[in-house]
Write an enzyme that holds these catalytic residues in place. Structure first.
Site, short mmCIF file in Angstrom:
data_model
loop_
_atom_site.label_atom_id
_atom_site.label_comp_id
_atom_site.label_asym_id
_atom_site.label_seq_id
_atom_site.Cartn_x
_atom_site.Cartn_y
_atom_site.Cartn_z
N ARG A 1 -9.78 8.40 7.41
CA ARG A 1 -9.06 8.05 6.18
C ARG A 1 -10.00 7.54 5.09
O ARG A 1 -9.75 7.73 3.90
CB ARG A 1 -7.98 6.99 6.48
CG ARG A 1 -7.05 6.69 5.30
CD ARG A 1 -5.90 5.79 5.76
NE ARG A 1 -4.94 5.56 4.69
CZ ARG A 1 -4.88 4.46 3.94
NH1 ARG A 1 -5.75 3.47 4.15
NH2 ARG A 1 -3.97 4.32 2.98
N ILE B 1 -2.97 6.77 -2.24
CA ILE B 1 -2.96 7.25 -0.87
C ILE B 1 -1.97 6.35 -0.15
O ILE B 1 -2.06 5.12 -0.23
CB ILE B 1 -4.37 7.21 -0.23
CG1 ILE B 1 -4.32 7.75 1.22
CG2 ILE B 1 -5.01 5.84 -0.28
CD1 ILE B 1 -5.71 7.95 1.83
N SER B 2 -0.99 6.95 0.52
CA SER B 2 0.12 6.17 1.08
C SER B 2 -0.35 5.22 2.19
O SER B 2 -1.35 5.46 2.85
CB SER B 2 1.20 7.11 1.65
OG SER B 2 1.88 7.76 0.61
N GLN B 3 0.43 4.17 2.36
CA GLN B 3 0.22 3.22 3.45
C GLN B 3 0.25 3.98 4.78
O GLN B 3 1.14 4.82 4.99
CB GLN B 3 1.34 2.19 3.39
CG GLN B 3 1.30 1.13 4.45
CD GLN B 3 2.50 0.19 4.32
OE1 GLN B 3 3.25 0.24 3.37
NE2 GLN B 3 2.67 -0.67 5.31
N PRO B 4 -0.68 3.73 5.69
CA PRO B 4 -0.68 4.44 6.97
C PRO B 4 0.66 4.38 7.72
O PRO B 4 1.09 5.37 8.30
CB PRO B 4 -1.80 3.76 7.75
CG PRO B 4 -2.76 3.33 6.70
CD PRO B 4 -1.89 2.89 5.54
#
Length: 213
Positions: free
Chosen positions: A37, A63-66
């Site tokens: 990531r 970038i989205s939260q995991p």
């Protein structure tokens, strides 16, 4: 493009955190644990890459939260070789997760700057969607429909009928619906005219870009 033991260790810690937060699909967790990531972010922000939070990537996008990536992917129940449409390529991280799971991925990005950058980057990493499109996510990709699954990675003010129509019977659409926050929503297509709908609480996404003809 460095990815070493230190980064892998941080990924392992992230996977354990996601497991504690309720992600139970081991294939999804394995994909998260495999994908570097930190390479999807500016190198100066590497320390943020394996924290469970969203992060700006430019062009007004994140970038989205995991956890969010893992949660949406888990809802999709991805199987190898399924034809999946992603609305909002963004950094390419969610696309990489879907490719890692063996999906035949079709993905649309509305931001020209991100589209060009991500297209090159995914190819460099070895994640190759079947088709990447610069276009309007509200319209989907009618010429490639129907799809087994559709995932929307931006906050949609409403559910586009075009996306529902592009699902196979038995297919799933995962979409965050609303202004801010959004409600994570899952549609299961039961027949040509009927859908089951489930909701899964509040999430926060950048808004899906305006519908333009």
């Amino acid at each position: 493009m460095k990815d070493g033991f230190r980064q892998q260790g941080k990924r392992n810690q992230l996977v354990e955190l996601l497991r504690e937060k309720g992600i139970i699909d081991e294939k999804v967790l394995s994909a998260i644990g495999s994908i570097p990531r930190h390479l999807f972010m500016d190198s100066s922000f590497e320390d943020h890459a394996y924290q469970d939070k969203a992060f700006p990537i430019g062009a007004g996008q994140t970038i989205s939260q995991p956890f969010t990536v893992a949660f949406q992917t888990q809802l999709l129940e991805v199987k190898p070789d399924e034809k999946i449409l992603e609305i909002g390529t963004g950094s390419g991280y969610q696309a990489a997760v879907l490719c890692e799971l063996g999906a035949k991925l079709y993905t649309i990005e509305r931001q020209q700057e991100l589209f060009k950058k991500t297209q090159k980057f995914l190819d460099k990493l070895g994640y190759r969607p079947k088709y990447m499109s610069f276009g309007d996510g509200y319209k989907g990709l009618k010429e490639y429909a129907p799809f087994d699954k559709i995932i929307v990675t931006a906050g949609a003010p409403f559910v586009p009928k075009s996306l529902l129509s592009q699902l196979i019977v038995g297919g799933k659409l995962v979409i965050p619906v609303g202004e801010n926050p959004q409600i994570m929503t899952l549609f299961d297509r039961k027949s040509q005219r009927s859908f089951d709908k489930q909701t899964f609480g509040e999430f926060r996404f950048v808004p899906m870009l305006e519908n333009k003809s």
